[in-house]
Motif scaffolding. Sequence first.
Motif, PDB file in Angstrom:
ATOM      1  N   SER A 176      -7.656 -31.695 -19.632  1.00  0.00           N
ATOM      2  CA  SER A 176      -7.606 -32.334 -20.947  1.00  0.00           C
ATOM      3  C   SER A 176      -8.973 -32.336 -21.614  1.00  0.00           C
ATOM      4  O   SER A 176      -9.079 -32.258 -22.846  1.00  0.00           O
ATOM      5  CB  SER A 176      -7.081 -33.768 -20.810  1.00  0.00           C
ATOM      6  N   TYR A 177     -10.039 -32.399 -20.805  1.00  0.00           N
ATOM      7  CA  TYR A 177     -11.380 -32.351 -21.379  1.00  0.00           C
ATOM      8  C   TYR A 177     -11.708 -30.953 -21.890  1.00  0.00           C
ATOM      9  O   TYR A 177     -12.214 -30.795 -23.012  1.00  0.00           O
ATOM     10  CB  TYR A 177     -12.399 -32.785 -20.330  1.00  0.00           C
ATOM     11  N   CYS A 178     -11.415 -29.942 -21.071  1.00  0.00           N
ATOM     12  CA  CYS A 178     -11.739 -28.569 -21.469  1.00  0.00           C
ATOM     13  C   CYS A 178     -10.936 -28.132 -22.692  1.00  0.00           C
ATOM     14  O   CYS A 178     -11.456 -27.443 -23.583  1.00  0.00           O
ATOM     15  CB  CYS A 178     -11.472 -27.608 -20.304  1.00  0.00           C
ATOM     16  N   LEU A 185     -19.087 -31.841 -28.388  1.00  0.00           N
ATOM     17  CA  LEU A 185     -17.812 -31.184 -28.115  1.00  0.00           C
ATOM     18  C   LEU A 185     -17.670 -30.916 -26.625  1.00  0.00           C
ATOM     19  O   LEU A 185     -18.641 -30.552 -25.955  1.00  0.00           O
ATOM     20  CB  LEU A 185     -17.720 -29.866 -28.888  1.00  0.00           C
ATOM     21  N   PRO A 186     -16.480 -31.084 -26.058  1.00  0.00           N
ATOM     22  CA  PRO A 186     -16.297 -30.836 -24.626  1.00  0.00           C
ATOM     23  C   PRO A 186     -16.363 -29.351 -24.313  1.00  0.00           C
ATOM     24  O   PRO A 186     -15.814 -28.515 -25.026  1.00  0.00           O
ATOM     25  CB  PRO A 186     -14.890 -31.391 -24.359  1.00  0.00           C
ATOM     26  N   ARG A 187     -17.050 -29.029 -23.225  1.00  0.00           N
ATOM     27  CA  ARG A 187     -17.152 -27.653 -22.753  1.00  0.00           C
ATOM     28  C   ARG A 187     -16.865 -27.644 -21.251  1.00  0.00           C
ATOM     29  O   ARG A 187     -17.226 -28.577 -20.549  1.00  0.00           O
ATOM     30  CB  ARG A 187     -18.537 -27.086 -23.034  1.00  0.00           C
ATOM     31  N   PRO A 188     -16.252 -26.582 -20.738  1.00  0.00           N
ATOM     32  CA  PRO A 188     -15.898 -26.538 -19.305  1.00  0.00           C
ATOM     33  C   PRO A 188     -17.094 -26.727 -18.378  1.00  0.00           C
ATOM     34  O   PRO A 188     -16.977 -27.334 -17.325  1.00  0.00           O
ATOM     35  CB  PRO A 188     -15.263 -25.149 -19.144  1.00  0.00           C
ATOM     36  N   ARG A 189     -18.263 -26.194 -18.800  1.00  0.00           N
ATOM     37  CA  ARG A 189     -19.422 -26.302 -17.904  1.00  0.00           C
ATOM     38  C   ARG A 189     -19.904 -27.736 -17.722  1.00  0.00           C
ATOM     39  O   ARG A 189     -20.649 -28.041 -16.781  1.00  0.00           O
ATOM     40  CB  ARG A 189     -20.561 -25.434 -18.436  1.00  0.00           C
ATOM     41  N   ALA A 226      -3.930 -34.676  -8.754  1.00  0.00           N
ATOM     42  CA  ALA A 226      -3.305 -34.506 -10.074  1.00  0.00           C
ATOM     43  C   ALA A 226      -4.155 -35.152 -11.168  1.00  0.00           C
ATOM     44  O   ALA A 226      -4.300 -34.592 -12.264  1.00  0.00           O
ATOM     45  CB  ALA A 226      -1.904 -35.104 -10.066  1.00  0.00           C
ATOM     46  N   THR A 227      -4.741 -36.311 -10.875  1.00  0.00           N
ATOM     47  CA  THR A 227      -5.573 -36.990 -11.864  1.00  0.00           C
ATOM     48  C   THR A 227      -6.829 -36.185 -12.171  1.00  0.00           C
ATOM     49  O   THR A 227      -7.231 -36.050 -13.341  1.00  0.00           O
ATOM     50  CB  THR A 227      -5.955 -38.391 -11.358  1.00  0.00           C
ATOM     51  N   ILE A 228      -7.468 -35.630 -11.140  1.00  0.00           N
ATOM     52  CA  ILE A 228      -8.676 -34.824 -11.349  1.00  0.00           C
ATOM     53  C   ILE A 228      -8.356 -33.593 -12.192  1.00  0.00           C
ATOM     54  O   ILE A 228      -9.090 -33.245 -13.129  1.00  0.00           O
ATOM     55  CB  ILE A 228      -9.280 -34.427  -9.991  1.00  0.00           C
ATOM     56  N   LEU A 229      -7.245 -32.916 -11.881  1.00  0.00           N
ATOM     57  CA  LEU A 229      -6.857 -31.733 -12.662  1.00  0.00           C
ATOM     58  C   LEU A 229      -6.527 -32.112 -14.101  1.00  0.00           C
ATOM     59  O   LEU A 229      -6.879 -31.379 -15.041  1.00  0.00           O
ATOM     60  CB  LEU A 229      -5.667 -31.042 -11.997  1.00  0.00           C
ATOM     61  N   LEU A 230      -5.855 -33.235 -14.287  1.00  0.00           N
ATOM     62  CA  LEU A 230      -5.521 -33.669 -15.646  1.00  0.00           C
ATOM     63  C   LEU A 230      -6.778 -34.000 -16.453  1.00  0.00           C
ATOM     64  O   LEU A 230      -6.897 -33.616 -17.624  1.00  0.00           O
ATOM     65  CB  LEU A 230      -4.604 -34.892 -15.586  1.00  0.00           C
ATOM     66  N   ILE A 231      -7.696 -34.733 -15.841  1.00  0.00           N
ATOM     67  CA  ILE A 231      -8.922 -35.089 -16.550  1.00  0.00           C
ATOM     68  C   ILE A 231      -9.710 -33.837 -16.915  1.00  0.00           C
ATOM     69  O   ILE A 231     -10.174 -33.687 -18.059  1.00  0.00           O
ATOM     70  CB  ILE A 231      -9.772 -36.046 -15.698  1.00  0.00           C
ATOM     71  N   GLY A 232      -9.843 -32.926 -15.946  1.00  0.00           N
ATOM     72  CA  GLY A 232     -10.601 -31.707 -16.205  1.00  0.00           C
ATOM     73  C   GLY A 232      -9.957 -30.833 -17.271  1.00  0.00           C
ATOM     74  O   GLY A 232     -10.630 -30.349 -18.196  1.00  0.00           O
TER      75      GLY A 232
END
Length: 386
Positions: A207-209, A34-38, A199-205
């Motif tokens: 959407s993952y979290c 499961l995706p986690r912010p850390r 924008a791409t980095i923020l979107l990837i981060g």
Amino acid sequence: MEALLNDWLWQEEYWLPPGISWKDMDAVEGEGHLPRPRDLIYTFPLALSFIALRYVFERLVAIPLSRLLGVKDRIRVRAPLVPKLEAFYKQNSRQPTQSEIISLEKQCGLSQRNIQSWFRHRRNQDRPNNTKKFCEASWRFVFYITAFCGGLASLINLVARPHYWYYMLEMAFYLSLLFSVSVDVKRKDFKEQVVHHIATILLIGFSYCANYVRVGTLVMLLHDSSDVLLESAKMLHYAVWTTTCDSLFVVFALVFLVTRLVVFPSRVVHTTLVVSLDFFQPFFGYYFFNALLLVLQALHIFWAYLILRMVYKFAFSGKVERDERSDADSEVDEDEEQDHEEDEGECSWQQRNGTINSKLASLANNCVLNNLTNQRNINSRLRKTR
């Protein structure tokens, strides 16, 4: 302090729909990893690894490949060493105004024309050559085609271990591009590229979290599909494979316009902006995520305008004269063309001057011979008369 910041940053009402908590995501069974912010912390050392890997790739693979494909660098005239002009170039401006040129004329004792020519040659010294551009395009081509294939494979089992690495590597790659933006080739759309990377980095981060992995995967796949064609076309352009490059550019333009102006807004943006309201109420993450998607769409429209300009030129001239989006550097193209014209002008003047001198010499010789002949005729006539 760190725990307080972590609790404030990852508040559930920011990133998750109402009624959903982080514990609910942890309680989901059968999802694998499961995706986690850390997890996103690992993208920073991966980004540095990408930079080191790119350095090795360019020297061991890209440069020999450029020589094999026939990439040639234009020989540029180096500006002579003038300390005052060099100091002004580094500390003040690369393109001095007319008043600054007059001031430099008094300081250096050079004519305005010589000063302007010096600055043109000096700017061209800093211009990246075709080999550097080819290496950059080949590195991106290898990553995009690998990421595209990996993204398709990761869709089979969402948020499993392959999907985790797909997200990590994509975000690390864009972080590496952002870290190396100061040393990469600066192009006309430099500012737009920086906005796109952020924008791409923020979107990837995000959407993952927030576990929006399906939407995030589709967005990255749509981008990688056209970027593969773009970078390969640029490689062929630097190798002067004109016919193949033009054909590939047509394919790229079609793929870009369909994926970025049709599929992206009608499938991705419409789903996240409209269809998602049938399942949950708007929250901060909803507005944040869709705002970033709209920023990407605005950049797509800007780049589509540049591509359509190239298509228009291609339709009437039969070839792609210049890459309006990425291949033209922002400052120095006109300088190099002007220097090339000046060099051609000097060569043609030297040729004309040499031709004129030879004709004058021939004319002078003819005059001398005629005078000698006339003198001999006069002398012979005088002897006959005597």
